[in-house]
Write a protein that holds these residues in place. Structure first.
Motif, PDB file in Angstrom:
ATOM      1  N   UNK A 150      -9.435   7.685  29.353  1.00 23.07           N
ATOM      2  CA  UNK A 150     -10.858   7.739  29.058  1.00 23.07           C
ATOM      3  C   UNK A 150     -11.239   6.676  28.015  1.00 23.07           C
ATOM      4  N   UNK A 151     -10.452   6.920  26.838  1.00 23.47           N
ATOM      5  CA  UNK A 151     -10.744   5.734  25.866  1.00 23.47           C
ATOM      6  C   UNK A 151     -10.336   4.253  26.364  1.00 23.47           C
ATOM      7  N   UNK A 152      -9.262   4.183  27.125  1.00 25.94           N
ATOM      8  CA  UNK A 152      -8.837   2.958  27.694  1.00 25.94           C
ATOM      9  C   UNK A 152     -10.008   2.247  28.375  1.00 25.94           C
ATOM     10  N   UNK A 153     -10.512   3.470  29.370  1.00 26.27           N
ATOM     11  CA  UNK A 153     -11.517   2.606  30.058  1.00 26.27           C
ATOM     12  C   UNK A 153     -12.923   2.076  29.526  1.00 26.27           C
ATOM     13  N   UNK A 154     -13.303   3.008  28.301  1.00 26.67           N
ATOM     14  CA  UNK A 154     -14.546   2.631  27.598  1.00 26.67           C
ATOM     15  C   UNK A 154     -14.066   1.622  26.792  1.00 26.67           C
ATOM     16  N   UNK A 155     -12.818   1.114  26.215  1.00 27.18           N
ATOM     17  CA  UNK A 155     -12.423  -0.196  25.559  1.00 27.18           C
ATOM     18  C   UNK A 155     -12.593  -1.358  26.500  1.00 27.18           C
ATOM     19  N   UNK A 156     -12.142  -0.931  27.815  1.00 27.58           N
ATOM     20  CA  UNK A 156     -12.160  -2.114  28.702  1.00 27.58           C
ATOM     21  C   UNK A 156     -13.896  -2.469  29.196  1.00 27.58           C
ATOM     22  N   UNK A 157     -14.422  -1.338  29.423  1.00 26.67           N
ATOM     23  CA  UNK A 157     -15.913  -1.672  29.591  1.00 26.67           C
ATOM     24  C   UNK A 157     -16.773  -2.255  28.352  1.00 26.67           C
ATOM     25  N   UNK A 158     -16.487  -1.953  27.482  1.00 28.19           N
ATOM     26  CA  UNK A 158     -17.058  -2.423  26.014  1.00 28.19           C
ATOM     27  C   UNK A 158     -17.058  -4.126  26.203  1.00 28.19           C
ATOM     28  N   UNK A 159     -15.923  -4.589  26.834  1.00 24.42           N
ATOM     29  CA  UNK A 159     -15.737  -5.816  26.520  1.00 24.42           C
ATOM     30  C   UNK A 159     -16.319  -6.777  27.783  1.00 24.42           C
ATOM     31  N   UNK A 160     -16.859  -6.015  28.815  1.00 27.96           N
ATOM     32  CA  UNK A 160     -17.550  -6.658  29.622  1.00 27.96           C
ATOM     33  C   UNK A 160     -18.839  -7.427  29.337  1.00 27.96           C
ATOM     34  N   UNK A 161     -19.116  -8.685  29.619  1.00 24.41           N
ATOM     35  CA  UNK A 161     -20.133  -9.294  29.537  1.00 24.41           C
ATOM     36  C   UNK A 161     -21.361  -9.003  29.894  1.00 24.41           C
ATOM     37  N   UNK A 162     -22.498  -8.741  29.114  1.00 25.36           N
ATOM     38  CA  UNK A 162     -23.717  -8.346  29.628  1.00 25.36           C
ATOM     39  C   UNK A 162     -23.940  -6.787  29.248  1.00 25.36           C
ATOM     40  N   UNK A 163     -23.118  -5.878  28.882  1.00 26.78           N
ATOM     41  CA  UNK A 163     -23.171  -4.483  28.755  1.00 26.78           C
ATOM     42  C   UNK A 163     -24.017  -4.457  27.342  1.00 26.78           C
ATOM     43  N   UNK A 164     -24.866  -3.446  27.542  1.00 29.21           N
ATOM     44  CA  UNK A 164     -25.981  -3.285  26.527  1.00 29.21           C
ATOM     45  C   UNK A 164     -25.786  -1.778  25.998  1.00 29.21           C
ATOM     46  N   UNK A 165     -25.542  -0.902  26.960  1.00 25.83           N
ATOM     47  CA  UNK A 165     -25.181   0.441  26.318  1.00 25.83           C
ATOM     48  C   UNK A 165     -24.121   1.278  27.152  1.00 25.83           C
ATOM     49  N   UNK A 166     -23.339   2.127  26.614  1.00 22.20           N
ATOM     50  CA  UNK A 166     -22.314   2.928  27.326  1.00 22.20           C
ATOM     51  C   UNK A 166     -22.578   4.581  27.121  1.00 22.20           C
ATOM     52  N   UNK A 167     -22.839   5.261  28.192  1.00 17.90           N
ATOM     53  CA  UNK A 167     -22.787   6.949  27.750  1.00 17.90           C
ATOM     54  C   UNK A 167     -21.674   7.488  28.250  1.00 17.90           C
TER      55      UNK A 167
END
Length: 97
Positions: A80-97
């Motif tokens: 789960x933490x790995x997925x969030x880490x990769x999602x955080x690096x995606x260009x254009x991300x504003x928020x994650x829940x």
């Protein structure tokens, strides 16, 4: 995130979820042509093709942003933490829940 913070997150995830199991990730970002595919690819990179990622999207009222909901089978809180880490690096991300 330092080791202590990571362990705290792992402990919280273990307390709230059963692993392996399904987990829902929500990402909100700019509504542009490749945003959704970049979000999905980031999740697949962490989970693997065999994990299967279900995707649902919804545009904001004015169409400037898009919410991407990913449902995937994860094996551990570390995944789960790995997925969030990769999602955080995606260009254009504003928020994650």
């Amino acid at each position: 995130m330092n080791v202590s913070e990571e362990q705290t997150m792992i402990d919280r995830l273990n307390a709230m979820h059963e692993f392996p199991g399904d987990f829902i990730f929500k990402v909100i970002g700019e509504n542009e042509p490749t945003f959704v595919s970049r979000v999905v690819q980031a999740a697949v990179n962490a989970i693997g093709e065999s994990g299967g990622v279900d995707v649902d999207t919804r545009e904001s009222g004015k169409g400037r942003h898009v919410a991407v909901t990913l449902s995937a089978r994860v094996q551990s809180p570390q995944m789960v933490l790995e997925v969030y880490g990769l999602l955080k690096a995606v260009q254009g991300v504003r928020f994650m829940l």
